[in-house]
Design a protein around this motif. Structure first.
Motif, PDB file in Angstrom:
ATOM      1  N   UNK A 126      47.393  30.010   9.790  1.00 28.30           N
ATOM      2  CA  UNK A 126      46.151  29.269   9.969  1.00 28.30           C
ATOM      3  C   UNK A 126      45.872  28.207   8.901  1.00 28.30           C
ATOM      4  N   UNK A 127      45.559  27.011   9.346  1.00 25.56           N
ATOM      5  CA  UNK A 127      45.186  25.972   8.397  1.00 25.56           C
ATOM      6  C   UNK A 127      43.726  26.125   7.978  1.00 25.56           C
ATOM      7  N   UNK A 163      50.759  26.198   8.399  1.00 25.24           N
ATOM      8  CA  UNK A 163      51.460  25.547   9.511  1.00 25.24           C
ATOM      9  C   UNK A 163      50.767  25.768  10.843  1.00 25.24           C
ATOM     10  N   UNK A 164      49.611  26.425  10.833  1.00 26.98           N
ATOM     11  CA  UNK A 164      48.908  26.689  12.086  1.00 26.98           C
ATOM     12  C   UNK A 164      49.120  28.136  12.514  1.00 26.98           C
ATOM     13  N   UNK A 165      48.118  28.692  13.230  1.00 26.40           N
ATOM     14  CA  UNK A 165      48.176  30.113  13.588  1.00 26.40           C
ATOM     15  C   UNK A 165      49.381  30.440  14.452  1.00 26.40           C
ATOM     16  N   UNK A 166      49.670  29.572  15.428  1.00 23.67           N
ATOM     17  CA  UNK A 166      50.791  29.834  16.330  1.00 23.67           C
ATOM     18  C   UNK A 166      52.083  29.948  15.546  1.00 23.67           C
ATOM     19  N   UNK A 181      52.223  33.170  13.453  1.00 23.14           N
ATOM     20  CA  UNK A 181      52.602  34.364  14.212  1.00 23.14           C
ATOM     21  C   UNK A 181      54.112  34.368  14.460  1.00 23.14           C
ATOM     22  N   UNK A 185      43.736  32.621  13.225  1.00 25.26           N
ATOM     23  CA  UNK A 185      42.305  32.598  13.489  1.00 25.26           C
ATOM     24  C   UNK A 185      41.938  33.557  14.611  1.00 25.26           C
ATOM     25  N   UNK A 236      43.104  19.007  18.380  1.00 26.77           N
ATOM     26  CA  UNK A 236      44.177  19.879  17.929  1.00 26.77           C
ATOM     27  C   UNK A 236      43.770  21.327  18.165  1.00 26.77           C
ATOM     28  N   UNK A 237      44.730  22.150  18.523  1.00 27.94           N
ATOM     29  CA  UNK A 237      44.431  23.553  18.740  1.00 27.94           C
ATOM     30  C   UNK A 237      43.852  24.139  17.466  1.00 27.94           C
ATOM     31  N   UNK A 293      38.008  30.633  27.325  1.00 31.27           N
ATOM     32  CA  UNK A 293      38.061  30.650  25.868  1.00 31.27           C
ATOM     33  C   UNK A 293      39.472  30.326  25.401  1.00 31.27           C
ATOM     34  N   UNK A 294      39.591  29.454  24.420  1.00 30.90           N
ATOM     35  CA  UNK A 294      40.921  29.145  23.906  1.00 30.90           C
ATOM     36  C   UNK A 294      40.875  28.181  22.746  1.00 30.90           C
ATOM     37  N   UNK A 295      42.034  28.030  22.074  1.00 28.14           N
ATOM     38  CA  UNK A 295      42.110  27.075  20.967  1.00 28.14           C
ATOM     39  C   UNK A 295      42.195  25.662  21.486  1.00 28.14           C
ATOM     40  N   UNK A 296      42.738  25.492  22.701  1.00 34.55           N
ATOM     41  CA  UNK A 296      42.717  24.208  23.396  1.00 34.55           C
ATOM     42  C   UNK A 296      42.285  24.519  24.815  1.00 34.55           C
TER      43      UNK A 296
END
Lengths: 341, 313
Positions: free
Chosen positions: A32-33, A60-63, A66, A80, A162-163, A187-190
């Motif tokens: 997560x950023x 680098x982002x949550x995706x 993971x 997140x 951005x997601x 519901x979603x990041x994007x």
């Protein structure tokens, strides 16, 4: 030229000698950023107190976090949104997920000539983002803001392109308060934003910049960003019917209403309680329950239990993050104790 | 081409050093060919789940809804092509005029610093263009350029509808700024390489400087200038961050240049880091594959046009 080479070699040697010779443990994390400013501050402080442990966190982002965690390229991941059942299955072995910090999304707006703080109900926000309220002087907004001279301008709906975890919290909130949003968008990041005037901007700074430069714009921005930049943000009527502004206290109050937070039941949007800010959410850290390297496991446990404890959490406030309420700190620590070390 | 005997045929003895050198240059060029092929294969493999799930309709469907896993690339293809061509129209015109000025009209004391400054535009990082676009250009488009265009050309669908500031036009202008140095620098060199005889002959026949530039020099340099524009277009197609910041990021097709849109590269930049489900990631990779193919097709078409122009000469 040769003298330069010699100089360079000497300098390199000098640098090499000043680096401590003892092999320090370097723990790595990725994800997560949103967590990054908090982590870099907290891990820096931890390293000052424990010079033999450094934590290298890649935002680098949550995706990506993971993925890196599942591939065991890093000691811990950060996301997140907690890993879901499918993602946990792919990890191949038991995973512990611990809440580490809290965030909230403030509703920022740009209404030239309006000095009073705008008031919005949960339904009004949903209708604006659904594209059902198109003008600022719509009766539904006007009746909440009596005495405010609302302009006849079109509402420009700004969202994150951005997601992001902030988008997740915001759409989770909308899904909770509006059945129509839940069925049409979800519901979603994007997500696919339905409002006809929807404009996507990259990052908090993008949304804030877009709102600031567009009269009539509304957008959701992370709490820390609104505090730092002193943007006007709406007060929102929460489930208890009280009007609350987005602040560290109101976000923490929302979190405190649900001490039994877990990776499968983690949503704290639209929380009950008079002082609860309705657009709030957690950020998570993932570790393996049985890490292969016991020395690293011990160090990782020490870092993370410090992070979720009162000392680590005290660093959150200085970077405008919301510390976990004490009951959640305790729950996080007891989850962490299951880690084999 | 005249038939000159090749070096290898006349040489009786090939030194080991020459052989080694030949191996290095062959190896180098083959390596790059392999890289491109490898990239293509990797993109196809990565996007395979999406290709299987959505089939060819991925290209002409226009829904982009990660929540319900519905993906279509058409709005992004449209946005990519429209912004790039807007950019090349603007940058092509201005850039070629600047090149003519620098090569044939400007005095030396002005030409050198001016070309340096134009080439400096290429050194500005794209995120700086993006920020400038968001904070300066977008508000300017909303308050000034947009209303003027709408007043004069608002009857065409191209300039109708609400003006947000961010959108296709703003992205096109930012891209134009970014690719102008490529157009100008190469065109200037091409124009400067045109033989003096042509210019002198034209002037001797009584043509003015302007007539010489537009009727003699530019036609003679057109293949090279076209090549410059294709190179520039290539950069515009793939540009990501600056465009992401000013395009409005809405996956929708709208005739108006004022409307927010989306490009292939922008979606990938925006959503890749937080994409978690495998079909979602795969759909994003397929967007990359489409961008790759679009770039190849554009470059191939341009090659064909250059060849056909050369052939007719």
């Amino acid at each position: 030229m040769r003298s330069f080479v010699r100089w360079f070699a000497t300098a390199a040697l000098a640098v090499a000698l000043t680096v401590p010779a003892i092999a320090a443990t370097q723990l790595t994390g990725a994800g997560s950023s949103f967590d990054y400013p908090f982590f870099s501050k907290a891990f820096y402080i931890y390293n000052q107190k424990n010079p033999d442990v450094t934590v290298n966190y890649q935002s680098i982002g949550s995706g990506g976090g993971i993925q890196q965690f599942t591939a065991k390229n890093v000691d811990f991941g950060a996301s997140d949104v907690p890993m879901n059942a499918g993602e946990l299955a792919r990890a191949g072995q038991p995973v512990l997920q611990i809440p580490v910090t809290l965030g909230g999304a403030a509703i920022a707006y740009n209404l030239p000539g309006v000095t009073a703080t705008l008031k919005l109900t949960r339904q009004a926000i949903a209708d604006i983002y659904l594209g059902k309220i198109l003008k600022w002087n719509d009766p539904q907004i006007a009746k909440l803001n009596k005495g405010v001279n609302l302009p006849d301008t079109a509402i420009v709906v700004v969202h994150r392109s951005d997601g992001s975890g902030t988008s997740y919290i915001f759409t989770d909130f909308l899904s909770h308060v509006s059945p129509e949003w839940k069925s049409k968008v979800g519901t979603g990041k994007s997500v696919s934003w339905p409002a006809p005037s929807a404009v996507g901007a990259k990052g908090n700074e993008g949304v804030a910049g877009q709102v600031r430069s567009t009269p009539g714009a509304i957008g959701y921005v992370e709490l820390a960003y609104v505090v730092e930049n002193k943007m006007p943000a709406a007060t929102i009527q929460n489930r208890a019917g009280k009007w609350v502004a987005c602040s560290e206290d109101t976000v923490a109050a929302a979190a405190a209403t649900k001490p039994e937070v877990s990776p499968t039941s983690f949503s704290i949007v639209d929380a009950p309680g008079a002082n609860s800010y309705p657009i709030s959410g957690y950020s998570w850290v993932m570790v393996y329950k049985k890490p292969s390297d016991s020395n690293r496991a011990k160090q990782l446990y020490n870092v993370l239990s410090w992070l979720v404890g009162p000392q680590g959490q005290s660093n959150a406030k200085s970077v405008d993050y919301v510390p976990l309420p004490v009951n959640v700190q305790n729950a996080a620590s007891s989850t962490l104790r299951q880690m084999q070390r | 081409m005249s038939e000159e005997p090749r070096f290898r045929r006349v040489a009786r003895f090939v030194s080991p050093a020459d052989r080694g050198f030949a191996a290095v240059v062959y190896g180098g060029s083959i390596l790059f060919a392999l890289l491109i092929i490898g990239l293509f294969v990797e993109l196809v493999l990565g996007s395979w789940p999406s290709i299987v799930a959505f089939g060819p309709s991925f290209i002409w469907k226009s829904a982009w809804d990660p929540v319900s896993s519905k993906f279509g690339a058409l709005p992004m293809i449209y946005g990519t092509v429209v912004t790039s061509f807007t950019a090349i129209l603007l940058a092509g015109f201005v850039g070629i005029m600047a090149a003519v000025f620098l090569a044939d009209f400007a005095p030396r004391w002005l030409a050198t610093p001016l070309s340096f400054l134009i080439e400096l535009l290429a050194a500005v990082p794209s995120v700086v263009y993006g920020l400038w676009g968001l904070f300066v250009l977008a508000p300017f488009v909303r308050t000034t350029i947009g209303p003027i265009l709408q007043k004069t050309l608002g009857w065409t669908p191209l300039f109708s509808g609400p003006i947000y500031g961010v959108g296709l036009l703003t992205a096109g202008i930012i891209l134009a700024l970014m690719i102008v140095p490529t157009v100008t620098a190469i065109s200037r060199d091409v124009i400067a390489a045109i033989q003096r005889d042509l210019r002198e002959a034209s002037m001797a026949l009584g043509a003015t400087k302007w007539e010489t530039a537009t009727r003699v020099v530019l036609p003679a340099a057109r293949v090279g200038i076209f090549g410059a524009c294709v190179l520039a277009l290539g950069r515009a197609l793939g540009e990501t961050i600056a465009v992401t910041m000013v395009i409005g990021n809405r996956p929708e097709i709208s005739a108006s240049l004022f409307a927010p849109s989306y490009t292939l590269a922008s979606v990938i930049a925006n959503e890749f880091t937080e994409a978690t489900t495998s079909i979602y990631i795969s759909a994003l990779i397929e967007l990359g594959l489409i961008l790759f193919v679009v770039s190849i097709v554009v470059n191939a078409l341009a090659r064909l046009m250059i060849w056909s122009v050369r052939g007719s000469q």
